[in-house]
Design an enzyme around this catalytic site. Structure first.
Site, PDB file in Angstrom:
ATOM      1  N   ASP A 129     -13.532  57.292 -14.480  1.00  0.00           N
ATOM      2  CA  ASP A 129     -12.870  58.161 -13.785  1.00  0.00           C
ATOM      3  C   ASP A 129     -13.431  59.233 -12.896  1.00  0.00           C
ATOM      4  O   ASP A 129     -13.036  60.307 -12.885  1.00  0.00           O
ATOM      5  CB  ASP A 129     -11.815  58.659 -15.053  1.00  0.00           C
ATOM      6  CG  ASP A 129     -10.459  59.419 -14.485  1.00  0.00           C
ATOM      7  OD1 ASP A 129     -10.157  59.022 -13.504  1.00  0.00           O
ATOM      8  OD2 ASP A 129     -10.176  60.451 -15.007  1.00  0.00           O
ATOM      9  N   CYS A 191       6.180  43.892  -9.784  1.00  0.00           N
ATOM     10  CA  CYS A 191       5.606  44.860  -9.320  1.00  0.00           C
ATOM     11  C   CYS A 191       6.111  45.575  -8.266  1.00  0.00           C
ATOM     12  O   CYS A 191       6.381  46.695  -8.048  1.00  0.00           O
ATOM     13  CB  CYS A 191       4.170  45.203  -9.762  1.00  0.00           C
ATOM     14  SG  CYS A 191       3.151  43.992  -8.619  1.00  0.00           S
TER      15      CYS A 191
END
Length: 369
Positions: A129, A191
């Site tokens: 991250d 999606c």
């Protein structure tokens, strides 16, 4: 000294990882080209992350000189969502991946792997991250998942309900990269069709300027074109994951993953507007907030309140009035939009001549039905 990958994988799994893979630490040249191309096209929407310096984030040796391999790990999280609180107050929804701190246990698990490598005399650095490594590209190269059309990595049997990270090391763990995981999307495009703002402009390509998950993190005025689409979301957006068949199968068939403490699926919209700066940062500081300034939490809360608040509720009217008189023009501007959308008075508005506020006064607003 040599290190056995099966031993490292077992170390990672015992530490809590649901998947572990290995690959060479060669530069991610194709990813660098994609990042540069999309950045030049404006698709990053001001997002920094790996866009900040594509050459750095796609070259593992920038983290560890002489890097030879990556150990990529995934930690799963639950998409189970408790019902909206039934207390009559407006609530704001948190995306599944942000309901708890999943990156601290991910980093801890990866650090356990890194320590095993260091014990054998190798250098090892954890990246998760951060701006330093394209984690999804690393996960794909390491063979733990395939690229989904929403640009996420999907793991067989787990879908995309995971957070990803890696250990960069100079240990020569693998002579070659594993075979890629076969594409599991096929002709499915749920999606793309399910994105509320049409942000997935092509398979695997997201226009951050339309993506609600990015817009709540972006600096400045919340884009007026997507305020209504934000609905009750205060942080993140799960729509592309919720409609994804592998994720739906996993939620239906698997027991919920173990959750860290403090998991929070709903937050009080009025509480965000009433809290002091220090309290907001203490409670929500692990979220990405532009320049770590609580004004953006209040900005987002006003957009949510405009979408879900009950205009006849005294606490809602009082919160909007306070925001209309806030010394911060960004808050006043969004309070103007909120008040107009709810059909509330602007009598409490201060300094209407500020450019941000004036722009909101002049902007067409679609009242709530």
């Amino acid at each position: 000294m040599s290190v056995d990958t099966s031993t490292l994988a077992a170390v990672g799994r015992r530490a809590g990882l649901c998947a572990v893979g290995f690959c060479r630490a060669e530069p991610f040249a194709e990813s660098a080209q994609v990042l540069h191309r999309r950045k030049q096209a404006g698709l990053h929407g001001g997002m920094q992350f790996t866009y900040r310096n594509p050459d750095r984030s796609t070259e593992p040796h920038r983290l560890v000189p002489g890097a030879a391999a990556l150990v990529v790990g995934a930690l799963e999280f639950s998409a189970e969502s408790p019902d909206r609180p039934d207390d009559g107050s407006p609530c704001a929804r948190v995306a599944a991946y942000a309901r708890a701190d999943y990156y601290t246990p991910l980093r801890a698990a990866l650090e356990t792997v890194a320590e095993a490598l260091r014990a054998e005399g190798h250098r090892a650095v954890v990246s998760a991250d951060e701006n330093g490594l394209v984690d999804r590209a690393a996960a794909h190269r390491a063979g733990i998942g395939w690229w989904g059309k929403n640009s996420n990595i999907l793991l067989p049997g787990l879908g995309s309900l995971v957070v990803l990270g890696a250990v960069v090391t100079d240990a020569p763990l693998v002579p070659a990269d594993p075979e890629p995981v076969a594409d599991g999307c096929g002709s499915c495009r749920r999606c793309l069709d399910g994105c509320p703002t049409g942000a997935i402009v092509a398979p695997g390509t997201v226009d951050a300027r339309r993506c609600l998950a990015w817009l709540v993190q972006a600096d400045g005025v919340f884009d007026p074109d997507y305020r209504i689409a934000l609905g009750d979301r205060i942080y993140g957006c799960d729509d592309c994951s919720e409609v994804c068949p592998p994720n739906r199968v996993r939620v239906r068939q698997r027991a919920p993953a173990a959750e860290p403490p403090g998991r929070r699926a709903w937050v009080p919209a009025l509480g965000l507007l009433d809290s002091e700066d220090s309290e907001l940062l203490s409670t929500y500081g692990r979220w990405y907030i532009p320049r770590r300034h609580p004004r953006y939490l209040r900005r987002n809360a006003l957009v949510v309140l405009a979408n879900v608040g009950e205009p006849s509720e005294p606490r809602v009217r009082a919160a909007v009035d306070r925001a209309l008189g806030d010394p911060d023009p960004l808050i006043r501007a969004h309070a103007v939009w909120c008040a107009r959308r709810l059909g509330l008075s602007l009598d409490a508005l201060s300094d209407p001549g500020d450019p941000l506020v004036r722009a909101e006064l002049e902007r067409p607003v679609e009242p709530r039905a």
